[in-house]
Design a protein around this motif. Structure first.
Motif, short mmCIF file in Angstrom:
data_model
loop_
_atom_site.label_atom_id
_atom_site.label_comp_id
_atom_site.label_asym_id
_atom_site.label_seq_id
_atom_site.Cartn_x
_atom_site.Cartn_y
_atom_site.Cartn_z
N GLY B 59 0.81 -1.22 0.00
CA GLY B 59 0.00 0.00 0.00
C GLY B 59 0.84 1.27 0.00
N GLY B 60 2.02 1.23 0.62
CA GLY B 60 2.83 2.43 0.72
C GLY B 60 2.20 3.44 1.67
N PHE B 61 2.61 4.71 1.54
CA PHE B 61 2.12 5.74 2.47
C PHE B 61 0.79 6.30 1.99
CE2 PHE B 61 6.64 5.67 3.35
CZ PHE B 61 6.62 5.59 4.73
N THR B 62 -0.27 5.50 2.12
CA THR B 62 -1.59 5.97 1.69
C THR B 62 -2.62 5.66 2.77
OG1 THR B 62 -1.91 3.87 0.59
CG2 THR B 62 -1.18 5.69 -0.79
N LEU B 63 -3.86 6.06 2.51
CA LEU B 63 -4.94 5.76 3.45
C LEU B 63 -5.18 4.26 3.54
CD1 LEU B 63 -7.67 8.48 2.90
CD2 LEU B 63 -6.10 8.19 4.79
N VAL B 64 -4.87 3.53 2.46
CA VAL B 64 -5.04 2.08 2.48
C VAL B 64 -4.23 1.46 3.61
CG1 VAL B 64 -4.53 0.00 1.16
CG2 VAL B 64 -5.56 1.94 0.02
N THR B 65 -2.98 1.93 3.76
CA THR B 65 -2.13 1.41 4.82
C THR B 65 -2.72 1.72 6.19
OG1 THR B 65 -0.25 1.72 3.39
CG2 THR B 65 0.21 1.45 5.71
N VAL B 66 -3.29 2.92 6.33
CA VAL B 66 -3.90 3.29 7.61
C VAL B 66 -5.05 2.34 7.93
CG1 VAL B 66 -5.17 5.07 8.81
CG2 VAL B 66 -3.23 5.69 7.40
N LYS B 67 -5.86 2.03 6.92
CA LYS B 67 -6.98 1.11 7.17
C LYS B 67 -6.49 -0.27 7.54
CE LYS B 67 -10.28 3.48 4.32
NZ LYS B 67 -10.85 3.52 2.98
N LEU B 68 -5.44 -0.74 6.85
CA LEU B 68 -4.89 -2.05 7.20
C LEU B 68 -4.37 -2.05 8.63
CD1 LEU B 68 -2.99 -2.82 3.90
CD2 LEU B 68 -4.86 -4.12 4.83
N ALA B 69 -3.71 -0.95 9.02
CA ALA B 69 -3.21 -0.86 10.39
C ALA B 69 -4.36 -0.88 11.38
CB ALA B 69 -2.38 0.41 10.56
N LEU B 70 -5.46 -0.19 11.04
CA LEU B 70 -6.62 -0.20 11.93
C LEU B 70 -7.20 -1.60 12.08
CD1 LEU B 70 -8.65 3.03 11.13
CD2 LEU B 70 -7.68 2.34 13.29
N ILE B 71 -7.28 -2.35 10.94
CA ILE B 71 -7.77 -3.73 11.01
C ILE B 71 -6.88 -4.54 11.94
CG2 ILE B 71 -8.07 -5.86 9.70
CD1 ILE B 71 -8.95 -4.27 7.35
N LEU B 72 -5.56 -4.37 11.78
CA LEU B 72 -4.62 -5.13 12.62
C LEU B 72 -4.81 -4.79 14.09
CD1 LEU B 72 -2.32 -7.08 12.76
CD2 LEU B 72 -0.73 -5.24 12.38
N LEU C 57 -11.50 -2.83 1.99
CA LEU C 57 -10.94 -2.78 3.34
C LEU C 57 -11.96 -2.28 4.34
CD1 LEU C 57 -7.38 -1.45 2.62
CD2 LEU C 57 -8.09 -3.74 3.23
N ASP C 58 -12.86 -1.38 3.90
CA ASP C 58 -13.89 -0.88 4.83
C ASP C 58 -14.79 -2.03 5.27
OD1 ASP C 58 -13.09 1.83 4.67
OD2 ASP C 58 -13.98 1.91 2.67
N ILE C 59 -15.12 -2.90 4.29
CA ILE C 59 -15.95 -4.05 4.63
C ILE C 59 -15.22 -4.94 5.62
CG2 ILE C 59 -17.21 -6.00 3.69
CD1 ILE C 59 -17.23 -4.52 1.01
N GLY C 60 -13.91 -5.14 5.38
CA GLY C 60 -13.13 -5.96 6.30
C GLY C 60 -13.12 -5.38 7.70
N LEU C 61 -12.97 -4.06 7.78
CA LEU C 61 -12.96 -3.38 9.08
C LEU C 61 -14.26 -3.65 9.84
CD1 LEU C 61 -10.78 -1.58 10.17
CD2 LEU C 61 -12.00 0.38 9.31
N VAL C 62 -15.39 -3.49 9.13
CA VAL C 62 -16.68 -3.71 9.78
C VAL C 62 -16.85 -5.18 10.14
CG1 VAL C 62 -19.15 -3.59 9.42
CG2 VAL C 62 -17.72 -1.75 8.64
#
Lengths: 166, 117, 94
Positions: B59-72, C57-62
């Protein structure tokens, strides 16, 4: 009050990061929903040092780093046991002393034990935690108290810090 | 540089997949609920962590990485909580864990009703 | 390369499903289903990267949050046989 404001700011930051669309309408909708959540949380009386433990600060971060190393080590150990055709497990149930002052400290300690593969906390009583371990040497590892001391160090200094502030 | 990042991401993804599969094998092989929890915990921590880290490198330095970090972060905070709830529920209901040969003389899992509130 | 990881996750999920079908106790099934749900989150994230649609990813988060709440709800029902009352009150007068 300070905690409520910081909770609101954290929530709004998360909103901004997740949304990714920055138009005035969406940002104001986000602000309104953050305010609503802070209001509900205040009414539920969960905006305290347990619900929003900002006071742990950087100490929590160094603790996480240490815990990550422990988790990796324990993962490799458990993976070895699973792959061994003889399945060399030796489950044991032991009582571990939890020397933290607050319930938050107990929760952090119990969850750290569970997060490390090979040990699972089964019941948290007053000052002891019942731990199920996959092998006796892992049980002895927890009983040696290295993790207990680290959790206590993380929240113990915080306690005095809080007393100074009030 | 791109090749380096791709290789790193590859290694992380492969490592995470390996840990996830090994944990699932443990879920099948282990003899009782309590020992199976250890295997499930393995896939939840290092399996999920390495796979998400591998995706973060992509993902690099993007919002995608932030979301992945939040999932983790969500996974790392919720998985021990649900494992504890499971162990506590099973234990309170009087399900006996299998113990090894070298019994350490721990308190027997009877009398679970002394739980303080 | 995402495909290899997706394949591994699918193998993991089928093994977890096997455990959920085998049991033998209800706690084994809850554990397996919880593990299955965690793997679903990873699968959604990987699928998002494979098809180049980061909205997944939003779906995954939820899904991660719903999976957790679902597991806790089932366990509360198993332990107390009641979902409508707070645990605090259930422990005071069971």
């Amino acid at each position: 009050m300070l905690r409520a404001i910081s909770l609101g700011l954290v929530l709004f930051g998360i909103w901004l990061l997740i949304s990714g669309i920055y138009t005035p309408l969406l940002i104001s909708l986000g602000a309104v929903s953050c305010l609503a959540v802070v209001g509900i949380a205040h009414r539920m009386d969960v905006v305290d040092h347990e619900g929003h433990p900002i006071h742990l600060g950087w100490r929590a971060l160094t603790y996480w780093m240490w815990l990550t190393v422990e988790i990796v080590k324990a993962n490799i150990d458990v993976a070895r046991r699973i792959l061994d055709p003889k399945l060399p497990i030796d489950p044991a149930v032991v009582t571990v002393k939890a020397s933290q002052d607050s319930e938050l400290g107990h929760v952090i300690f119990a969850n750290s034990i569970t997060l490390t593969p090979g040990t699972v906390s089964m019941r948290v009583a007053e000052n002891t935690i019942l731990v199920h371990a996959i092998a006796t040497d892992m049980a002895e590892d927890v009983q040696s108290g290295a993790m207990d001391r680290r959790v206590t160090a993380m929240e113990g200094t915080v306690q005095t810090h809080l007393k100074d502030a009030s | 540089m791109q090749i380096l990042l791709d290789t790193l991401s590859w290694l992380l993804l492969i490592g995470g997949s390996a840990f996830a599969v090994i944990g699932a094998v443990g879920l099948i092989r282990f003899p009782d609920v309590y020992s199976r929890m250890h295997a499930a915990g393995m896939t939840d921590t290092l399996g999920a962590g390495l796979i998400l880290a591998g995706l973060m490198v992509q993902g690099g330095f993007t919002l995608v990485t932030v979301k992945l970090a939040l999932i983790l972060v969500f996974l790392l905070y919720t998985s021990p909580t649900s494992t504890y709830a499971l162990a506590n529920a099973a234990y309170s209901r009087g399900l006996q864990p299998l113990l090894g040969k070298r019994d350490t003389g721990a308190p027997p899992p009877s009398a679970p009703e002394t739980e303080p509130s | 390369m995402f495909f290899a990881a997706i394949l591994a996750i699918l193998v993991t999920m089928s093994l977890a499903l096997t455990r959920a079908l085998l049991g033998p106790t209800v706690y084994d099934r809850v554990l397996a289903v919880n593990s299955f749900g965690t793997k679903t989150v990873l699968l959604i994230a990987l699928l998002g990267f494979l098809t180049d649609r980061p909205d997944f990813l939003d779906i995954g988060l939820v899904y991660a949050l719903i999976n957790f709440i679902g597991t806790i709800a089932v366990l509360k029902l198993l332990k107390y046989g009641n979902l409508g009352t707070a645990v605090r009150e259930l422990e005071r007068n069971p």
